[in-house]
Write an enzyme that holds these catalytic residues in place. Structure first.
Site, mmCIF file in Angstrom:
data_model
loop_
_atom_site.group_PDB
_atom_site.id
_atom_site.type_symbol
_atom_site.label_atom_id
_atom_site.label_comp_id
_atom_site.label_asym_id
_atom_site.label_seq_id
_atom_site.Cartn_x
_atom_site.Cartn_y
_atom_site.Cartn_z
ATOM 1 N N ARG A 195 -1.998 -1.138 -33.098
ATOM 2 C CA ARG A 195 -2.113 -2.348 -32.284
ATOM 3 C C ARG A 195 -0.950 -2.426 -31.295
ATOM 4 O O ARG A 195 0.029 -1.689 -31.408
ATOM 5 C CB ARG A 195 -2.173 -3.600 -33.168
ATOM 6 C CG ARG A 195 -1.073 -3.693 -34.209
ATOM 7 C CD ARG A 195 -1.187 -4.975 -35.050
ATOM 8 N NE ARG A 195 -0.218 -4.986 -36.123
ATOM 9 C CZ ARG A 195 -0.505 -4.743 -37.411
ATOM 10 N NH1 ARG A 195 -1.754 -4.498 -37.774
ATOM 11 N NH2 ARG A 195 0.441 -4.758 -38.318
ATOM 12 N N ILE A 196 -1.095 -3.380 -30.370
ATOM 13 C CA ILE A 196 -0.124 -3.507 -29.274
ATOM 14 C C ILE A 196 0.946 -4.556 -29.604
ATOM 15 O O ILE A 196 2.035 -4.553 -29.029
ATOM 16 C CB ILE A 196 -0.860 -3.893 -27.959
ATOM 17 C CG1 ILE A 196 -1.939 -2.848 -27.603
ATOM 18 C CG2 ILE A 196 0.089 -4.060 -26.787
ATOM 19 C CD1 ILE A 196 -1.433 -1.493 -27.217
ATOM 20 N N SER A 197 0.624 -5.488 -30.524
ATOM 21 C CA SER A 197 1.587 -6.506 -30.971
ATOM 22 C C SER A 197 2.330 -7.202 -29.825
ATOM 23 O O SER A 197 3.559 -7.333 -29.866
ATOM 24 C CB SER A 197 2.577 -5.901 -31.975
ATOM 25 O OG SER A 197 1.901 -5.409 -33.109
ATOM 26 N N ASN A 247 8.937 -11.683 -33.723
ATOM 27 C CA ASN A 247 9.942 -11.194 -34.689
ATOM 28 C C ASN A 247 11.059 -12.214 -34.884
ATOM 29 O O ASN A 247 11.740 -12.209 -35.919
ATOM 30 C CB ASN A 247 10.582 -9.878 -34.216
ATOM 31 C CG ASN A 247 9.654 -8.687 -34.242
ATOM 32 O OD1 ASN A 247 9.805 -7.758 -33.447
ATOM 33 N ND2 ASN A 247 8.676 -8.677 -35.153
ATOM 34 N N HIS A 256 17.066 -0.796 -39.998
ATOM 35 C CA HIS A 256 17.352 -1.200 -38.613
ATOM 36 C C HIS A 256 18.534 -0.426 -38.045
ATOM 37 O O HIS A 256 18.543 -0.067 -36.879
ATOM 38 C CB HIS A 256 17.609 -2.708 -38.547
ATOM 39 C CG HIS A 256 16.368 -3.520 -38.794
ATOM 40 N ND1 HIS A 256 15.150 -3.197 -38.217
ATOM 41 C CD2 HIS A 256 16.138 -4.630 -39.536
ATOM 42 C CE1 HIS A 256 14.239 -4.074 -38.611
ATOM 43 N NE2 HIS A 256 14.804 -4.946 -39.419
ATOM 44 N N ASP A 291 8.333 0.875 -34.244
ATOM 45 C CA ASP A 291 8.002 0.180 -35.492
ATOM 46 C C ASP A 291 8.223 1.083 -36.707
ATOM 47 O O ASP A 291 8.122 2.307 -36.616
ATOM 48 C CB ASP A 291 6.535 -0.276 -35.440
ATOM 49 C CG ASP A 291 6.239 -1.307 -36.525
ATOM 50 O OD1 ASP A 291 7.178 -1.965 -37.007
ATOM 51 O OD2 ASP A 291 5.048 -1.442 -36.891
ATOM 52 N N ARG A 309 16.303 -3.579 -45.765
ATOM 53 C CA ARG A 309 15.712 -3.467 -44.419
ATOM 54 C C ARG A 309 16.790 -3.224 -43.360
ATOM 55 O O ARG A 309 16.569 -2.507 -42.391
ATOM 56 C CB ARG A 309 14.929 -4.732 -44.075
ATOM 57 C CG ARG A 309 13.677 -4.943 -44.883
ATOM 58 C CD ARG A 309 12.955 -6.214 -44.455
ATOM 59 N NE ARG A 309 12.424 -6.121 -43.097
ATOM 60 C CZ ARG A 309 11.288 -5.517 -42.786
ATOM 61 N NH1 ARG A 309 10.542 -4.966 -43.714
ATOM 62 N NH2 ARG A 309 10.879 -5.461 -41.537
ATOM 63 N N THR A 329 8.948 -11.658 -29.458
ATOM 64 C CA THR A 329 9.123 -13.116 -29.599
ATOM 65 C C THR A 329 8.791 -13.518 -31.034
ATOM 66 O O THR A 329 9.501 -14.309 -31.648
ATOM 67 C CB THR A 329 8.155 -13.849 -28.643
ATOM 68 O OG1 THR A 329 8.148 -13.194 -27.392
ATOM 69 C CG2 THR A 329 8.546 -15.294 -28.453
HETATM 70 C C1 IPE Z 1 6.128 -4.736 -33.099
HETATM 71 O O1 IPE Z 1 6.362 -4.517 -34.454
HETATM 72 C C2 IPE Z 1 7.358 -5.204 -32.422
HETATM 73 C C3 IPE Z 1 8.450 -4.250 -32.358
HETATM 74 C C4 IPE Z 1 8.446 -3.030 -32.822
HETATM 75 C C5 IPE Z 1 9.620 -4.734 -31.691
HETATM 76 P P1 IPE Z 1 5.978 -5.609 -35.569
HETATM 77 O O2 IPE Z 1 6.364 -5.032 -36.859
HETATM 78 O O3 IPE Z 1 6.545 -6.924 -35.196
HETATM 79 O O4 IPE Z 1 4.399 -5.678 -35.387
HETATM 80 P P2 IPE Z 1 3.271 -6.227 -36.357
HETATM 81 O O5 IPE Z 1 3.777 -7.517 -36.945
HETATM 82 O O6 IPE Z 1 3.067 -5.191 -37.405
HETATM 83 O O7 IPE Z 1 2.076 -6.371 -35.491
HETATM 84 C C1 IPE Z 2 10.448 -2.543 -36.183
HETATM 85 O O1 IPE Z 2 10.519 -2.318 -37.536
HETATM 86 C C2 IPE Z 2 11.679 -3.197 -35.657
HETATM 87 C C3 IPE Z 2 11.540 -4.638 -35.457
HETATM 88 C C4 IPE Z 2 10.399 -5.250 -35.326
HETATM 89 C C5 IPE Z 2 12.746 -5.422 -35.425
HETATM 90 P P1 IPE Z 2 9.987 -3.348 -38.598
HETATM 91 O O2 IPE Z 2 11.110 -4.198 -39.042
HETATM 92 O O3 IPE Z 2 8.797 -4.087 -38.114
HETATM 93 O O4 IPE Z 2 9.570 -2.343 -39.757
HETATM 94 P P2 IPE Z 2 8.316 -2.403 -40.690
HETATM 95 O O5 IPE Z 2 7.105 -2.546 -39.821
HETATM 96 O O6 IPE Z 2 8.508 -3.579 -41.590
HETATM 97 O O7 IPE Z 2 8.339 -1.096 -41.409
HETATM 98 MG MG MG Z 3 6.783 -3.667 -38.198
#
Ligand code: IPE
Ligand code: IPE
Ligand code: MG
Length: 228
Positions: A182-184, A63, A32, A15, A28, A61
């Site tokens: 968190r585990i998300s 995302n 990535h 993350d 963003r 899922t």
């Molecule tokens: C968790 O990250 C999922 C991945 C890193 C693939 P998120 O960015 O989706 O998690 P939340 O929304 O902060 O919980």
């Molecule tokens: C994690 O990075 C990768 C994916 C969930 C695709 P994020 O896109 O969630 O990055 P932040 O949390 O917004 O910084």
């Molecule tokens: Mg994130």
């Protein structure tokens, strides 16, 4: 380091890509891309440390309800990097596997994934699992439905084997980068006794050295599994 102190299976919630880009006033998608590059470097380093299995959470899922623009960018990165990454892993004798619901992904991305899996089939040095379109609850639900279809009560072992990592050991160490605690919806069932390691470091900055720090922290944990 003592062999027993190296986790057999490391799982990582990757993350912080978005915030990494934001800090640099970049879109963003740049975050990535940086995350994708780091993922490839890291997956090589992990196996050099003697880890046998690594699961990387790339896309949940949930995302998949992000904007079309962000998702298109993520899928384009998979198309661009997946074949090359599979070659690197094949050369290192590592099997690549993808878990998650493929029906949620574009057909050509699924093709690229399947070609990568085929290319690395039978690698004996370790297994790299990418979780793409994956949800822990969805994984459990699909195992429940398999059990229901089998028409009989199942044991804990049988149920575990119906999950998408059913043939792999549970993660010993679960790392989350990017500050959130968190585990998300990652490996919910499998992480029951995983050691947890949270770091503020955003994923594109999660260097080999940061991984070594997590492994070092793991080596000092006392795992009791409920025993006194
Ligand atoms: C968790 O990250 C999922 C991945 C890193 C693939 P998120 O960015 O989706 O998690 P939340 O929304 O902060 O919980
Ligand atoms: C994690 O990075 C990768 C994916 C969930 C695709 P994020 O896109 O969630 O990055 P932040 O949390 O917004 O910084
Ligand atoms: Mg994130």
């Amino acid at each position: 380091m003592d062999e027993a102190r190296i986790p057999r299976h490391i799982a990582i919630i990757m993350d912080g890509n978005g915030r990494w880009a934001k800090k640099r006033l970049m879109p963003r998608s740049a975050g990535h891309r940086a995350g994708m590059k780091r993922m490839i470097g890291l997956s090589e380093h992990i196996f050099d440390r003697g880890v046998r299995c690594c699961t990387l959470f790339a896309l949940s899922t949930e995302n998949l309800s992000r904007s079309k623009e962000e998702l298109d960018g993520l899928f384009a990165l998979l198309r661009e990097y997946f074949p090359e990454n599979a070659e690197i892993l094949r050369a290192k004798n590592i099997t690549l596997r993808v878990i998650g619901d493929r029906s949620l992904l574009p057909a050509d991305v699924v093709q690229v994934i399947e070609a990568g899996e085929k290319r690395t089939e039978g690698g004996t040095r370790g297994t790299l699992v990418l979780a793409i379109g994956y949800g822990g609850r969805q994984d459990i639900l699909s195992a429940v439905n398999k059990a229901v279809r089998a028409g009989k009560e199942v044991t804990m072992e049988e149920f575990s084997s119906m999950l998408s990592e059913g043939d792999l050991p549970d993660p010993d160490l679960l790392i989350r980068t990017g500050r959130e605690l968190r585990i998300s919806n990652f490996l919910l069932w499998q992480a029951a006794y995983s050691e947890l390691y949270f770091t503020d470091v955003l994923f594109p900055d999660f260097s080999d050295k940061e991984l070594d720090k997590a492994i070092e922290a793991f080596s000092h944990r006392e795992r009791r599994f409920g025993k006194a």
